[in-house]
Scaffold this motif. Structure first.
Motif, PDB file in Angstrom:
ATOM      1  N   ILE A 350     -11.177 -48.989 -14.516  1.00  0.00           N
ATOM      2  CA  ILE A 350     -11.486 -48.490 -13.169  1.00  0.00           C
ATOM      3  C   ILE A 350     -12.668 -49.263 -12.589  1.00  0.00           C
ATOM      4  CG2 ILE A 350     -12.316 -46.485 -11.848  1.00  0.00           C
ATOM      5  CD1 ILE A 350     -10.809 -44.709 -13.826  1.00  0.00           C
ATOM      6  N   PHE A 351     -13.672 -49.490 -13.432  1.00  0.00           N
ATOM      7  CA  PHE A 351     -14.860 -50.239 -12.998  1.00  0.00           C
ATOM      8  C   PHE A 351     -14.501 -51.668 -12.598  1.00  0.00           C
ATOM      9  CE2 PHE A 351     -18.458 -52.987 -14.422  1.00  0.00           C
ATOM     10  CZ  PHE A 351     -19.362 -52.636 -13.439  1.00  0.00           C
ATOM     11  N   THR A 352     -13.736 -52.372 -13.447  1.00  0.00           N
ATOM     12  CA  THR A 352     -13.398 -53.767 -13.138  1.00  0.00           C
ATOM     13  C   THR A 352     -12.437 -53.861 -11.957  1.00  0.00           C
ATOM     14  OG1 THR A 352     -11.698 -53.740 -14.866  1.00  0.00           O
ATOM     15  CG2 THR A 352     -13.814 -54.671 -15.462  1.00  0.00           C
ATOM     16  N   MET A 353     -11.577 -52.849 -11.791  1.00  0.00           N
ATOM     17  CA  MET A 353     -10.667 -52.832 -10.634  1.00  0.00           C
ATOM     18  C   MET A 353     -11.446 -52.774  -9.318  1.00  0.00           C
ATOM     19  SD  MET A 353      -7.624 -50.310 -11.932  1.00  0.00           S
ATOM     20  CE  MET A 353      -6.729 -50.224 -10.371  1.00  0.00           C
ATOM     21  N   THR A 354     -12.615 -52.135  -9.358  1.00  0.00           N
ATOM     22  CA  THR A 354     -13.460 -52.060  -8.157  1.00  0.00           C
ATOM     23  C   THR A 354     -13.837 -53.461  -7.682  1.00  0.00           C
ATOM     24  OG1 THR A 354     -14.346 -49.952  -8.929  1.00  0.00           O
ATOM     25  CG2 THR A 354     -15.593 -51.081  -7.224  1.00  0.00           C
ATOM     26  N   TYR A 355     -14.180 -54.338  -8.629  1.00  0.00           N
ATOM     27  CA  TYR A 355     -14.543 -55.709  -8.256  1.00  0.00           C
ATOM     28  C   TYR A 355     -13.314 -56.521  -7.831  1.00  0.00           C
ATOM     29  CZ  TYR A 355     -19.284 -54.824  -9.713  1.00  0.00           C
ATOM     30  OH  TYR A 355     -20.552 -54.302  -9.795  1.00  0.00           O
ATOM     31  N   SER A 356     -12.163 -56.196  -8.394  1.00  0.00           N
ATOM     32  CA  SER A 356     -10.931 -56.852  -7.951  1.00  0.00           C
ATOM     33  C   SER A 356     -10.627 -56.479  -6.501  1.00  0.00           C
ATOM     34  CB  SER A 356      -9.755 -56.451  -8.847  1.00  0.00           C
ATOM     35  OG  SER A 356     -10.020 -56.776 -10.188  1.00  0.00           O
ATOM     36  N   LEU A 357     -10.790 -55.182  -6.180  1.00  0.00           N
ATOM     37  CA  LEU A 357     -10.598 -54.735  -4.794  1.00  0.00           C
ATOM     38  C   LEU A 357     -11.628 -55.403  -3.883  1.00  0.00           C
ATOM     39  CD1 LEU A 357      -9.195 -52.896  -2.733  1.00  0.00           C
ATOM     40  CD2 LEU A 357     -10.764 -51.062  -3.397  1.00  0.00           C
ATOM     41  N   ALA A 358     -12.856 -55.556  -4.391  1.00  0.00           N
ATOM     42  CA  ALA A 358     -13.902 -56.244  -3.622  1.00  0.00           C
ATOM     43  C   ALA A 358     -13.483 -57.671  -3.304  1.00  0.00           C
ATOM     44  CB  ALA A 358     -15.220 -56.242  -4.398  1.00  0.00           C
ATOM     45  N   HIS A 359     -12.828 -58.330  -4.266  1.00  0.00           N
ATOM     46  CA  HIS A 359     -12.388 -59.707  -4.045  1.00  0.00           C
ATOM     47  C   HIS A 359     -11.358 -59.768  -2.915  1.00  0.00           C
ATOM     48  CE1 HIS A 359     -11.620 -63.870  -4.910  1.00  0.00           C
ATOM     49  NE2 HIS A 359     -12.521 -63.843  -5.874  1.00  0.00           N
ATOM     50  N   ILE A 360     -10.443 -58.802  -2.896  1.00  0.00           N
ATOM     51  CA  ILE A 360      -9.426 -58.738  -1.828  1.00  0.00           C
ATOM     52  C   ILE A 360     -10.113 -58.563  -0.477  1.00  0.00           C
ATOM     53  CG2 ILE A 360      -7.502 -57.401  -0.877  1.00  0.00           C
ATOM     54  CD1 ILE A 360      -6.942 -56.426  -3.745  1.00  0.00           C
ATOM     55  N   LEU A 361     -10.967 -57.555  -0.390  1.00  0.00           N
ATOM     56  CA  LEU A 361     -11.595 -57.225   0.892  1.00  0.00           C
ATOM     57  C   LEU A 361     -12.579 -58.312   1.323  1.00  0.00           C
ATOM     58  CD1 LEU A 361     -12.217 -53.406   0.306  1.00  0.00           C
ATOM     59  CD2 LEU A 361     -10.400 -54.471   1.648  1.00  0.00           C
ATOM     60  N   SER A 362     -13.286 -58.902   0.354  1.00  0.00           N
ATOM     61  CA  SER A 362     -14.258 -59.954   0.663  1.00  0.00           C
ATOM     62  C   SER A 362     -13.580 -61.142   1.329  1.00  0.00           C
ATOM     63  CB  SER A 362     -14.954 -60.404  -0.624  1.00  0.00           C
ATOM     64  OG  SER A 362     -15.857 -61.447  -0.364  1.00  0.00           O
ATOM     65  N   ALA A 363     -12.494 -61.601   0.706  1.00  0.00           N
ATOM     66  CA  ALA A 363     -11.802 -62.793   1.212  1.00  0.00           C
ATOM     67  C   ALA A 363     -11.131 -62.526   2.555  1.00  0.00           C
ATOM     68  CB  ALA A 363     -10.766 -63.254   0.193  1.00  0.00           C
ATOM     69  N   LYS A 364     -10.309 -61.474   2.602  1.00  0.00           N
ATOM     70  CA  LYS A 364      -9.506 -61.236   3.814  1.00  0.00           C
ATOM     71  C   LYS A 364     -10.383 -60.852   4.993  1.00  0.00           C
ATOM     72  CE  LYS A 364      -5.686 -61.061   6.082  1.00  0.00           C
ATOM     73  NZ  LYS A 364      -5.203 -62.353   6.586  1.00  0.00           N
ATOM     74  N   THR A 365     -11.333 -59.933   4.754  1.00  0.00           N
ATOM     75  CA  THR A 365     -12.206 -59.498   5.849  1.00  0.00           C
ATOM     76  C   THR A 365     -13.044 -60.665   6.359  1.00  0.00           C
ATOM     77  OG1 THR A 365     -12.346 -57.332   4.786  1.00  0.00           O
ATOM     78  CG2 THR A 365     -13.927 -57.779   6.525  1.00  0.00           C
ATOM     79  N   GLY A 366     -13.662 -61.402   5.412  1.00  0.00           N
ATOM     80  CA  GLY A 366     -14.500 -62.534   5.800  1.00  0.00           C
ATOM     81  C   GLY A 366     -13.737 -63.588   6.588  1.00  0.00           C
ATOM     82  N   MET A 367     -12.562 -63.958   6.086  1.00  0.00           N
ATOM     83  CA  MET A 367     -11.758 -65.004   6.766  1.00  0.00           C
ATOM     84  C   MET A 367     -11.318 -64.554   8.161  1.00  0.00           C
ATOM     85  SD  MET A 367     -11.506 -67.692   4.814  1.00  0.00           S
ATOM     86  CE  MET A 367     -11.749 -68.133   3.096  1.00  0.00           C
ATOM     87  N   GLU A 368     -10.909 -63.290   8.299  1.00  0.00           N
ATOM     88  CA  GLU A 368     -10.442 -62.784   9.594  1.00  0.00           C
ATOM     89  C   GLU A 368     -11.592 -62.720  10.601  1.00  0.00           C
ATOM     90  OE1 GLU A 368      -7.417 -62.293  10.663  1.00  0.00           O
ATOM     91  OE2 GLU A 368      -6.359 -62.513   8.759  1.00  0.00           O
ATOM     92  N   ILE A 369     -12.771 -62.259  10.165  1.00  0.00           N
ATOM     93  CA  ILE A 369     -13.930 -62.189  11.074  1.00  0.00           C
ATOM     94  C   ILE A 369     -14.326 -63.588  11.532  1.00  0.00           C
ATOM     95  CG2 ILE A 369     -16.403 -61.625  11.233  1.00  0.00           C
ATOM     96  CD1 ILE A 369     -15.839 -59.251   9.339  1.00  0.00           C
ATOM     97  N   ILE A 370     -14.350 -64.543  10.582  1.00  0.00           N
ATOM     98  CA  ILE A 370     -14.711 -65.931  10.923  1.00  0.00           C
ATOM     99  C   ILE A 370     -13.696 -66.523  11.903  1.00  0.00           C
ATOM    100  CG2 ILE A 370     -14.883 -68.284   9.977  1.00  0.00           C
ATOM    101  CD1 ILE A 370     -16.008 -66.862   7.391  1.00  0.00           C
ATOM    102  N   ASP A 371     -12.414 -66.258  11.644  1.00  0.00           N
ATOM    103  CA  ASP A 371     -11.345 -66.800  12.488  1.00  0.00           C
ATOM    104  C   ASP A 371     -11.475 -66.303  13.934  1.00  0.00           C
ATOM    105  OD1 ASP A 371      -9.119 -68.417  12.826  1.00  0.00           O
ATOM    106  OD2 ASP A 371      -7.694 -66.800  12.412  1.00  0.00           O
ATOM    107  N   LYS A 372     -11.826 -65.013  14.083  1.00  0.00           N
ATOM    108  CA  LYS A 372     -11.863 -64.411  15.428  1.00  0.00           C
ATOM    109  C   LYS A 372     -13.234 -64.503  16.096  1.00  0.00           C
ATOM    110  CE  LYS A 372      -8.061 -61.077  14.973  1.00  0.00           C
ATOM    111  NZ  LYS A 372      -7.454 -61.606  13.761  1.00  0.00           N
ATOM    112  N   TYR A 373     -14.312 -64.343  15.311  1.00  0.00           N
ATOM    113  CA  TYR A 373     -15.643 -64.213  15.920  1.00  0.00           C
ATOM    114  C   TYR A 373     -16.675 -65.231  15.425  1.00  0.00           C
ATOM    115  CZ  TYR A 373     -13.476 -59.697  16.902  1.00  0.00           C
ATOM    116  OH  TYR A 373     -12.611 -58.717  17.291  1.00  0.00           O
ATOM    117  N   GLY A 374     -16.348 -65.979  14.361  1.00  0.00           N
ATOM    118  CA  GLY A 374     -17.277 -66.981  13.859  1.00  0.00           C
ATOM    119  C   GLY A 374     -18.095 -66.501  12.664  1.00  0.00           C
ATOM    120  N   TYR A 375     -18.808 -67.452  12.056  1.00  0.00           N
ATOM    121  CA  TYR A 375     -19.561 -67.175  10.835  1.00  0.00           C
ATOM    122  C   TYR A 375     -20.695 -66.169  11.052  1.00  0.00           C
ATOM    123  CZ  TYR A 375     -17.215 -70.846   8.169  1.00  0.00           C
ATOM    124  OH  TYR A 375     -16.275 -71.591   7.498  1.00  0.00           O
ATOM    125  N   GLN A 376     -21.409 -66.265  12.192  1.00  0.00           N
ATOM    126  CA  GLN A 376     -22.564 -65.388  12.417  1.00  0.00           C
ATOM    127  C   GLN A 376     -22.159 -63.910  12.394  1.00  0.00           C
ATOM    128  OE1 GLN A 376     -24.924 -67.521  11.739  1.00  0.00           O
ATOM    129  NE2 GLN A 376     -26.259 -67.104  13.474  1.00  0.00           N
TER     130      GLN A 376
END
Length: 408
Positions: A350-376
């Motif tokens: 359960i603990f390690t799955m939390t970091y796996s979920l973090a990897h999903i959200l980190s990548a997708k959220t970060g890439m989508e925000i950068i694509d639409k609004y930029g790095y800042q």
């Protein structure tokens, strides 16, 4: 004076069993060869010319595979033993990396990366259980720290070598090295470590009992997992959006990005074990150490808003490095301290799955925000999440202080 300081440093490494040292060695070999992950987003974007959105979805596939692998690894560690899971995971994923370089289509990579991560991340909860089995109870946090040290020392060597490898033979070389080191590491483990047949940590009676009894009713633990999720989302920016930012904002080469990650690994190697020993010796509250790490990580992300001076990347990495040294060793220790004997596998899953979920959200959220609004905009969003995690940390500290004493 120097000799005494060196002796004090060495004393932090005493008292571990032979098996713990071998686990540390194979972890170092495996992580030194982990060259695909730090450059995966760059490989997909620059070599295969996928869009930000496609890179984000492949990273989601990576994270979903990691989540399923973590769950399977924990469940199967309790059922058939951590030893078999560790051997299967590294051997099969090593072969998988050889095959992965041949797959270049978008849909092919979505499926292949998912499958490889399912197999590769079965290793993580099994490794946690093996530490519980081979380490003395009083050494468990330091054993976790020793293995983290090997991970970071491996990451210190891996990215810089990986950057040179990309510049000399291209991205394909990374897959060969990654696969070969997985296989080499598990061969050493198989030859040098014997399976522990009877252990307080591998009791197979009443599977799942602790989860229904304890974990799902443990409010502080679930808030703690949310804190881990947020810190994971912020930390994994180092492997998803930040390498692209280095190139696009500051025109850094892969080797220079690798050197920044190497700087992180070297600092962890020299400072983390003495820091953990100091915190344990002085009985400093572990949850307060975790929360201080969260605060440093939040500052680290906000520093990226300064985008007109390349030196800020070194200062940012300095804050991020100290953040992980405070947060991650004690997060592992706190999670394991909440589990009951015989169920560490499922609990750590359960603990390690939390970091796996973090990897999903980190990548997708970060890439989508950068694509639409930029790095800042991405740095503002991630830093704000960090503030939320620090507030949640204060809440957990207060909840745990009201509980009957636990061995954290």
């Amino acid at each position: 004076m120097l000799e005494r300081a060196f002796q004090k440093y060495i004393n932090n490494f005493r008292g571990f069993s032979r098996e713990i040292w071998i686990l540390t060695l194979i972890t170092f070999i495996n992580r030194a060869g982990t060259m695909v992950l730090p450059f995966l987003s760059k490989y997909l974007k620059e070599d295969l010319h996928f869009s930000y959105s496609q890179v984000g979805w492949i990273m989601v596939s990576f994270g979903l595979g990691s989540m399923l692998g973590s769950w399977l690894g924990g469940k199967l560690s309790d059922k058939i033993g951590f030893y078999k899971i560790m051997i299967f995971s590294l051997l099969t994923s090593g072969i998988g990396f050889f095959i992965l370089q041949k797959i270049t289509s978008y849909h092919g990579l979505l499926i292949a990366i998912f499958i490889i991560m399912v197999i590769a991340d079965m290793f993580r909860p099994a490794m946690f259980v093996s530490l519980g089995a081979y380490a003395k109870p009083e050494n468990r946090t330091r054993a976790l720290t020793l293995v983290r040290l090997a991970i970071n020392l491996g990451f210190a060597a891996g990215p810089a070598l990986g950057g040179l490898l990309i510049m000399s033979v291209g991205y394909k070389g990374l897959f060969w090295v990654d696969g070969a080191t997985c296989i080499l590491a598990i061969l050493i483990f198989w030859l040098k470590v014997k399976e522990k047949k009877k252990s307080a940590y591998t009791d197979k009676e009443h599977p799942g009992e602790v989860l229904t009894y304890s974990v799902f009713k443990d409010a502080p633990f679930w808030i703690f997992l949310l804190i881990c999720l947020i810190s994971g989302i912020m930390f994994f920016q180092l492997f998803t959006t930040i390498p692209l930012y280095h190139k696009e904002q500051f025109n850094l080469t892969e080797f220079q990005t690798g050197l920044l990650l190497t700087f992180n690994g070297i600092l962890v190697f020299f400072i983390e074990m003495p820091l953990v020993s100091y915190i344990e010796r002085n009985k400093i509250n572990k949850l307060k150490a975790i929360n201080f790490g969260g605060l440093l990580m939040t500052i680290s992300i906000f520093l990226l808003l300064i985008n007109n001076w390349v030196g800020i990347l070194i200062i940012m990495m300095l804050f991020m490095t100290f953040a992980e040294m405070f947060a991650f060793p004690f997060s592992n220790s706190f999670a394991m301290s909440r589990a009951r004997k015989g169920h560490e596998g499922r609990y750590m899953a359960i603990f390690t799955m939390t970091y796996s979920l973090a990897h999903i959200l980190s990548a997708k959220t970060g890439m989508e925000i950068i694509d639409k609004y930029g790095y800042q905009a991405n740095w503002v969003f991630m830093g704000t999440l960090g503030i939320v995690s620090v507030l949640l940390g204060i809440w957990v500290i207060n909840l745990v202080q009201k509980e009957p004493p636990r061995n954290l």
